[in-house]
Motif scaffolding. Structure first.
Motif, PDB file in Angstrom:
ATOM      1  N   TYR A  57      31.594  30.602  25.865  1.00 34.65           N
ATOM      2  CA  TYR A  57      32.971  30.127  26.059  1.00 34.65           C
ATOM      3  C   TYR A  57      33.087  29.371  27.384  1.00 34.65           C
ATOM      4  O   TYR A  57      33.809  28.373  27.475  1.00 34.65           O
ATOM      5  N   LEU A  60      32.075  25.982  26.808  1.00 29.79           N
ATOM      6  CA  LEU A  60      33.158  25.224  26.163  1.00 29.79           C
ATOM      7  C   LEU A  60      34.166  24.732  27.205  1.00 29.79           C
ATOM      8  O   LEU A  60      34.569  23.570  27.195  1.00 29.79           O
ATOM      9  N   ALA A  76      32.333  25.756  20.181  1.00 29.93           N
ATOM     10  CA  ALA A  76      33.274  26.472  19.324  1.00 29.93           C
ATOM     11  C   ALA A  76      32.616  26.859  18.001  1.00 29.93           C
ATOM     12  O   ALA A  76      32.795  27.987  17.513  1.00 29.93           O
ATOM     13  N   ALA A  92      38.263  30.010  21.180  1.00 31.76           N
ATOM     14  CA  ALA A  92      37.527  28.756  21.077  1.00 31.76           C
ATOM     15  C   ALA A  92      37.990  27.932  19.877  1.00 31.76           C
ATOM     16  O   ALA A  92      38.112  26.703  19.960  1.00 31.76           O
ATOM     17  N   SER A  93      38.277  28.610  18.763  1.00 30.95           N
ATOM     18  CA  SER A  93      38.721  27.890  17.566  1.00 30.95           C
ATOM     19  C   SER A  93      40.086  27.246  17.776  1.00 30.95           C
ATOM     20  O   SER A  93      40.340  26.138  17.311  1.00 30.95           O
ATOM     21  N   ALA A  96      39.419  24.260  19.998  1.00 28.66           N
ATOM     22  CA  ALA A  96      38.746  23.201  19.226  1.00 28.66           C
ATOM     23  C   ALA A  96      39.715  22.515  18.274  1.00 28.66           C
ATOM     24  O   ALA A  96      39.624  21.296  18.054  1.00 28.66           O
ATOM     25  N   TYR A 112      39.483  24.436  11.703  1.00 39.81           N
ATOM     26  CA  TYR A 112      39.398  25.420  12.792  1.00 39.81           C
ATOM     27  C   TYR A 112      40.538  26.430  12.702  1.00 39.81           C
ATOM     28  O   TYR A 112      40.330  27.640  12.895  1.00 39.81           O
TER      29      TYR A 112
END
Length: 219
Positions: A57, A60, A76, A92-93, A96, A112
């Motif tokens: 993460y 990211l 992600a 993360a989703s 994203a 996502y």
């Protein structure tokens, strides 16, 4: 030193008890040890998953700072595949999805958000995933999208998200030019906010704008 009769009797009773129940006792102890070992192993696995997920993460977040969209989405995707049970995967989703939507890729953003709605690690992230998914579906605006959004809005709202659920239902009606129904939903959401004092002020202002656009609160 030789045992007296009473002590000998106790020893004999103990031997008899052990001979009769040793298999059961051994099985119970073995099962307890297996359960403990399994629990300890699971806790170690969960902690390890969380540590590894946090590292990914961070990758990211760093990628977002650099404006590296491809690396952001790749991180992600990896979190979804490898650490789906962690909070980091849900976060993360959502990130994203926003990155994809901002770049004009609505289809990818919806993918996502669907993942978040189906696999979120807790109720709050699931609610956010569903609400944002409804927004994207409404914006894309096909008959199939409206039907999917309708199904999502029929789910029972997560506690604390009732007003947002009603607001999205209003958005759903408004996008189909059902002004009267939209106004009723926005009014219900506005009344719900009176019971949710911690609701962000920015959210209140946005809902007020929507409500004013369909005629304001009915007196």
């Amino acid at each position: 030193m030789p045992l007296d009769l009473e002590e000998q009797e106790q020893v004999d009773q103990l031997k008899a008890f052990w001979a009769k129940y040793r298999n059961i006792i051994t099985s119970v102890l073995t099962a307890a040890l297996v359960i403990y070992a399994g629990f300890s192993g699971y806790q170690w696995w969960r902690n390890n998953q969380a540590i590894e997920a946090s590292k990914l993460y961070n990758t990211l977040v760093t990628s977002i700072g650099k404006g590296d969209k491809e690396q952001t989405l790749r991180a992600a995707d990896d979190l979804e595949k490898q650490y789906s049970g962690t909070t980091y995967a849900s976060m993360a989703s959502l990130v994203a999805a926003k990155v994809s939507a901002d770049s004009g890729n609505t289809d990818k953003a919806i993918d996502y958000l669907r993942w978040t709605a189906d696999h979120a690690s807790n109720d709050a992230y699931e609610a956010l995933g569903k609400l944002r998914l409804v927004t994207q579906l409404i914006e894309r605006g096909t008959a199939k999208d409206f039907a999917e959004a309708d199904d999502l809005l029929k789910d029972k709202p997560v506690k604390g998200f009732e007003a947002l659920w009603l607001e999205r239902r209003g958005d759903w009606y408004l996008a189909q030019q059902k002004i009267t129904d939209a106004k009723k939903s926005y009014e219900a959401a506005w009344k719900q906010l009176d019971q949710t004092k911690e609701f962000p002020e920015e959210g209140r202002r946005l809902l007020k704008v929507k409500l004013d656009a369909v005629g304001g609160v009915t007196q």
